[in-house]
Design an enzyme around this catalytic site. Structure first.
Site, PDB file in Angstrom:
ATOM      1  N   HIS A  33      -4.525  -4.277  -2.157  1.00 50.98           N
ATOM      2  CA  HIS A  33      -4.873  -3.794  -0.922  1.00 50.98           C
ATOM      3  C   HIS A  33      -5.026  -2.298  -0.967  1.00 50.98           C
ATOM      4  O   HIS A  33      -5.098  -1.719   0.354  1.00 50.98           O
ATOM      5  CB  HIS A  33      -4.001  -4.172   0.068  1.00 50.98           C
ATOM      6  CG  HIS A  33      -3.845  -5.872   0.145  1.00 50.98           C
ATOM      7  ND1 HIS A  33      -2.936  -6.665   0.908  1.00 50.98           N
ATOM      8  CD2 HIS A  33      -4.916  -6.689  -0.390  1.00 50.98           C
ATOM      9  CE1 HIS A  33      -3.235  -7.760   0.775  1.00 50.98           C
ATOM     10  NE2 HIS A  33      -4.675  -7.962   0.171  1.00 50.98           N
ATOM     11  N   ALA A  87      15.032  -9.079  -2.134  1.00 51.89           N
ATOM     12  CA  ALA A  87      14.493  -8.792  -3.690  1.00 51.89           C
ATOM     13  C   ALA A  87      15.395  -8.272  -4.541  1.00 51.89           C
ATOM     14  O   ALA A  87      15.379  -8.594  -5.660  1.00 51.89           O
ATOM     15  CB  ALA A  87      13.195  -7.770  -3.360  1.00 51.89           C
ATOM     16  N   VAL A 129       0.904  -1.258  -0.203  1.00 53.57           N
ATOM     17  CA  VAL A 129      -0.013   0.038  -0.021  1.00 53.57           C
ATOM     18  C   VAL A 129       0.804   1.125   0.176  1.00 53.57           C
ATOM     19  O   VAL A 129       0.190   2.334   0.250  1.00 53.57           O
ATOM     20  CB  VAL A 129      -0.937   0.047   1.357  1.00 53.57           C
ATOM     21  CG1 VAL A 129      -2.064  -0.960   1.005  1.00 53.57           C
ATOM     22  CG2 VAL A 129      -0.120  -0.259   2.369  1.00 53.57           C
ATOM     23  N   SER A 152       5.121 -13.020   2.534  1.00 51.48           N
ATOM     24  CA  SER A 152       4.698 -14.064   3.298  1.00 51.48           C
ATOM     25  C   SER A 152       4.014 -15.317   2.662  1.00 51.48           C
ATOM     26  O   SER A 152       3.768 -16.462   3.341  1.00 51.48           O
ATOM     27  CB  SER A 152       4.541 -13.723   4.869  1.00 51.48           C
ATOM     28  OG  SER A 152       3.501 -13.212   4.795  1.00 51.48           O
TER      29      SER A 152
HETATM   30  P1  NAD Z   1       4.403  -9.765   5.176  1.00 56.08           P
HETATM   31  O1  NAD Z   1       4.863  -8.761   6.350  1.00 56.08           O
HETATM   32  O2  NAD Z   1       3.549 -10.916   5.813  1.00 56.08           O
HETATM   33  O3  NAD Z   1       5.586 -10.636   4.659  1.00 56.08           O
HETATM   34  C1  NAD Z   1       6.863 -10.001   4.149  1.00 56.08           C
HETATM   35  C2  NAD Z   1       7.867 -11.095   3.677  1.00 56.08           C
HETATM   36  O4  NAD Z   1       8.785 -10.212   3.063  1.00 56.08           O
HETATM   37  C3  NAD Z   1       8.215 -12.177   4.535  1.00 56.08           C
HETATM   38  O5  NAD Z   1       7.850 -13.524   3.851  1.00 56.08           O
HETATM   39  C4  NAD Z   1       9.711 -11.910   4.627  1.00 56.08           C
HETATM   40  O6  NAD Z   1      10.446 -13.161   4.738  1.00 56.08           O
HETATM   41  C5  NAD Z   1       9.855 -11.134   3.166  1.00 56.08           C
HETATM   42  N1  NAD Z   1      11.130 -10.370   3.188  1.00 56.08           N
HETATM   43  C6  NAD Z   1      11.843  -9.615   4.253  1.00 56.08           C
HETATM   44  N2  NAD Z   1      12.663  -8.837   3.829  1.00 56.08           N
HETATM   45  C7  NAD Z   1      12.856  -9.056   2.500  1.00 56.08           C
HETATM   46  C8  NAD Z   1      13.538  -8.667   1.320  1.00 56.08           C
HETATM   47  N3  NAD Z   1      14.509  -7.659   1.540  1.00 56.08           N
HETATM   48  N4  NAD Z   1      13.341  -8.871  -0.027  1.00 56.08           N
HETATM   49  C9  NAD Z   1      12.294  -9.854  -0.144  1.00 56.08           C
HETATM   50  N5  NAD Z   1      11.419 -10.419   0.900  1.00 56.08           N
HETATM   51  C10 NAD Z   1      11.815 -10.071   2.143  1.00 56.08           C
HETATM   52  O7  NAD Z   1       4.051  -9.184   4.012  1.00 56.08           O
HETATM   53  P2  NAD Z   1       2.914  -9.381   2.845  1.00 56.08           P
HETATM   54  O8  NAD Z   1       3.042 -10.855   2.557  1.00 56.08           O
HETATM   55  O9  NAD Z   1       3.033  -8.247   1.802  1.00 56.08           O
HETATM   56  O10 NAD Z   1       1.420  -9.204   3.515  1.00 56.08           O
HETATM   57  C11 NAD Z   1       0.860  -8.674   4.503  1.00 56.08           C
HETATM   58  C12 NAD Z   1       0.017  -7.378   4.263  1.00 56.08           C
HETATM   59  O11 NAD Z   1       0.989  -6.528   4.926  1.00 56.08           O
HETATM   60  C13 NAD Z   1      -0.429  -6.861   3.016  1.00 56.08           C
HETATM   61  O12 NAD Z   1      -1.847  -6.997   3.162  1.00 56.08           O
HETATM   62  C14 NAD Z   1       0.204  -5.589   2.857  1.00 56.08           C
HETATM   63  O13 NAD Z   1      -0.838  -4.655   2.375  1.00 56.08           O
HETATM   64  C15 NAD Z   1       0.654  -5.141   4.155  1.00 56.08           C
HETATM   65  N6  NAD Z   1       1.881  -4.415   4.199  1.00 56.08           N
HETATM   66  C16 NAD Z   1       2.174  -3.557   3.251  1.00 56.08           C
HETATM   67  C17 NAD Z   1       3.427  -2.951   3.444  1.00 56.08           C
HETATM   68  C18 NAD Z   1       3.972  -2.065   2.401  1.00 56.08           C
HETATM   69  O14 NAD Z   1       3.064  -1.543   1.603  1.00 56.08           O
HETATM   70  N7  NAD Z   1       5.272  -1.783   2.114  1.00 56.08           N
HETATM   71  C19 NAD Z   1       4.353  -3.087   4.513  1.00 56.08           C
HETATM   72  C20 NAD Z   1       3.834  -3.954   5.468  1.00 56.08           C
HETATM   73  C21 NAD Z   1       2.592  -4.644   5.551  1.00 56.08           C
END
Ligand code: NAD
Ligand code: ZN
Length: 251
Positions: free
Chosen positions: A122, A235, A106, A193
């Site tokens: 989302h 990533a 988001v 995740s």
């Molecule tokens: P999540 O927090 O559940 O999972 C994050 C994943 O990223 C984990 O599996 C972790 O191992 C992995 N990760 C950590 N560092 C990384 C890196 N440097 N490179 C690649 N992977 C890495 O997040 P999700 O699966 O996106 O789902 C959860 C919800 O969280 C979603 O609904 C989303 O909208 C929301 N969210 C969004 C943000 C954002 O917009 N940046 C941030 C936090 C949560």
């Protein structure tokens, strides 16, 4: 096969494919300084996101939920897209209409990097939605933003324009995403995740449709056993050898 050969095989699959679908999660923005929900540093004042990102939490204490969103909005506003966001823009240029990027994020960083064939499943931290008339509108810059915002059309209170736990992803957005994953030749799943539905199903849908499935994540996920290649790294580091420019002199 050695690891380098498996990466090369995946790279060739991606190069040959006309239809590529990509799913990203919070992990792709970690290198831009935006904390993930799951994993270290993902907390806000020691509170679990599941306790704030819900309709019930908002009904109970809108001010508190808005404070959390205002903090996340400020972080997203100040963040810059990283190399991984940029590489996906490049991939879209190569594939054109055969490409779709679906994100659970988001933070708006994919759009800011220049991705256009993009579904933000989302919603967005940069917008609010009127609770009365459903009008969506952009938030003012964080310096002047005083939550909760009021709808510019009807004056009612507005909520963050995001999908909360327990809410449905908008049907049209999901249909577009599902279609792309069902028909993809290659699917890339980066930094999620893969436990939040329905996004978690997209990888499985791609696999059922016969796609070559690649995952990039420092941790194992429920999708890992299904992936043809699963890179245990960040990533930026994972996408560079898969879709970055080739080093001169290599074929
Ligand atoms: P999540 O927090 O559940 O999972 C994050 C994943 O990223 C984990 O599996 C972790 O191992 C992995 N990760 C950590 N560092 C990384 C890196 N440097 N490179 C690649 N992977 C890495 O997040 P999700 O699966 O996106 O789902 C959860 C919800 O969280 C979603 O609904 C989303 O909208 C929301 N969210 C969004 C943000 C954002 O917009 N940046 C941030 C936090 C949560
Ligand atoms: Zn309104």
């Amino acid at each position: 096969m050695r690891a380098a050969e498996r990466v090369e095989e995946a790279r060739r699959c991606i190069e040959r494919a006309h239809r590529v679908a990509v799913l990203t999660g919070a992990g792709i923005s970690a290198a831009s300084g935006i904390p993930t929900f799951r994993g270290p540093g993902g907390l806000w004042e020691g509170v679990r996101p599941e306790e704030l990102a819900t309709p019930e939490a908002y009904a109970r204490d809108p001010q508190r939920v808005w404070s959390w969103y205002a903090w996340r909005y400020r972080l997203a506003y100040q963040a810059r897209p990283n190399r991984a966001h940029e590489l996906l823009v490049q991939l879209e240029r190569d594939k054109g209409d055969g490409f779709l990027l679906v994100t659970q994020n988001v933070d708006g960083l994919h759009a800011r990097a220049g991705s256009q064939r993009l579904v933000e499943l989302h919603g967005s931290l940069h917008r609010a939605r009127c609770e009365a008339c459903q009008h969506r509108f952009p938030l003012p810059p964080p310096e002047t933003f005083m939550p909760p915002p009021r709808c510019p059309r009807c004056g009612s209170r507005a909520r963050p324009d995001v999908v909360w736990f327990g809410e449905l992803v908008p049907g049209r957005a999901y249909q577009r995403a599902a279609e792309a994953f069902r028909t993809a030749e290659v699917a890339l799943v980066v930094g999620t995740s893969a436990v939040v539905e329905p996004a978690a199903s997209l990888g499985r849908l791609a696999r059922l449709g016969g796609a070559y499935l690649v995952e990039v994540n420092p941790e194992q996920t429920p999708l890992t056993p299904l992936a043809h290649l699963s890179l245990r790294c960040g990533a930026e580091e994972g996408l560079e050898p898969l879709i970055g420019p080739r080093a001169p002199g290599t074929a």
